[in-house]
Design an enzyme around this catalytic site. Sequence first.
Site, PDB file in Angstrom:
ATOM      1  CG  ASP A  98      80.647  24.168  -0.268  1.00  0.00           C
ATOM      2  OD1 ASP A  98      80.757  22.842  -0.592  1.00  0.00           O
ATOM      3  OD2 ASP A  98      80.495  24.318   1.049  1.00  0.00           O
ATOM      4  CG  HIS A 149      76.231  25.433   0.007  1.00  0.00           C
ATOM      5  ND1 HIS A 149      76.578  24.874   1.534  1.00  0.00           N
ATOM      6  CD2 HIS A 149      77.348  26.502  -0.052  1.00  0.00           C
ATOM      7  CE1 HIS A 149      77.378  25.476   2.100  1.00  0.00           C
ATOM      8  NE2 HIS A 149      77.740  26.493   0.949  1.00  0.00           N
ATOM      9  CG  HIS A 153      76.169  30.812   1.412  1.00  0.00           C
ATOM     10  ND1 HIS A 153      76.890  31.332   2.301  1.00  0.00           N
ATOM     11  CD2 HIS A 153      76.939  29.954   0.655  1.00  0.00           C
ATOM     12  CE1 HIS A 153      77.814  30.534   2.496  1.00  0.00           C
ATOM     13  NE2 HIS A 153      77.787  29.574   1.546  1.00  0.00           N
ATOM     14  CG  HIS A 243      84.511  27.821  -1.569  1.00  0.00           C
ATOM     15  ND1 HIS A 243      85.445  27.698  -0.491  1.00  0.00           N
ATOM     16  CD2 HIS A 243      83.257  27.859  -0.666  1.00  0.00           C
ATOM     17  CE1 HIS A 243      85.060  27.588   0.628  1.00  0.00           C
ATOM     18  NE2 HIS A 243      83.544  27.830   0.570  1.00  0.00           N
TER      19      HIS A 243
END
Length: 278
Positions: A98, A149, A153, A243
Site C-alpha cells: 500500500d 488506495h 490517503h 507497504h
Amino acid sequence: MKTDQLLTRRRALIAGAVAVGAAGTAGVLAAGQGEGPVRPAAPGPGAQAHRPLKPSAYRLQPLTGHGAPRTGPGRTPVRREPLLRLTGRGRVMVLTFDDGPDPRYTPDILDTLAKYEVRAMFFVCGEMTVGNQDLLARMADEGHEVGNHTWSHPLLTRLTRRRIRSEMERTSDVIEEGWGERPRWFRAPYGAWNRAAFQVGAELGMEPLAWTVDTLDWTTPGTGTIVERVDDGAGPGVVVLSHDAGGNRSQSVRALRSYLPQLLDAGYHITVPRRWHA
C-alpha cells in the site's frame, strides 16, 4: 502530500480508524471467513520439508473462484464488508503493498518479485503516482495488479460521498493512464470502510479487498518481526498487507527478500486475483 508526510497523517488518524476498520473486518470473520490465518500443515514423518515446486506450478497463475459474479453487464456487486481472503485451489497467497509508488522502495520490491517470478498487488495513492508513472508502467509490464488506495490517503469515514468519489475516480484515472487499465480493486485507507465507499467503489467497477495478515511494517518493528508475522500467518487464501511508501520502508524491502523464497519453498502459490475479463 508525499512520502514521509503520509506517515504523519497516518499517526494523526490511526486511533479512530482502527476502531472503524476492526468493526468492518469482524463482520466478515463472523460470516464464515475463519477466525484467523490458517497455518500451513506440518510435514508428516518422512516427508521432505520445504520441497520447492516447479515455477510453472505456482508462479504467475491468476487466482480463481473469488467473490461473486457481476450483477449485470459492466456492474460490480455492492458489498457490505471487504474481502479478507481469496478462495482458490491449493496453497495460494496474495502479497499486497500500500501507499506507493515510492522510487526509494518500490523498485527494490519489484526487483525481488521479478527475481522469483511472482506477481503481487499494489494499492497506490494517486498523488504518489505523480512523477512516478514509470513505476506503474513497470507494474503493468511485469504482470502485477494495481488497485485504488484513493488520491491523498484520507479517512473516508470523515468525507462526503462526493469527496469519496473524487478521491477514487481521480486515482482510477491516473492508474489507467500509467498502468493501462482502470483498477478492479480498491482498499480504504486505514481499513476504514463505510457504505458510501462500498457503493462508490462498485459504481467505479471495483471490488473492496482488505487483508488477513497485517505485518504492521509501518511501525518499523524490525525486519525479523515482519518476516515472523508473515510466516506465522501464512495459509491458503491469505492476503498479506505491507507497504512500499509512507515512510522508511527499508525493513519491508529486506523482509520480502527473506520471507518470499521461504513461502515458495514451502509450496505456496504467490499470485494475484483473476481480473473480471480474464
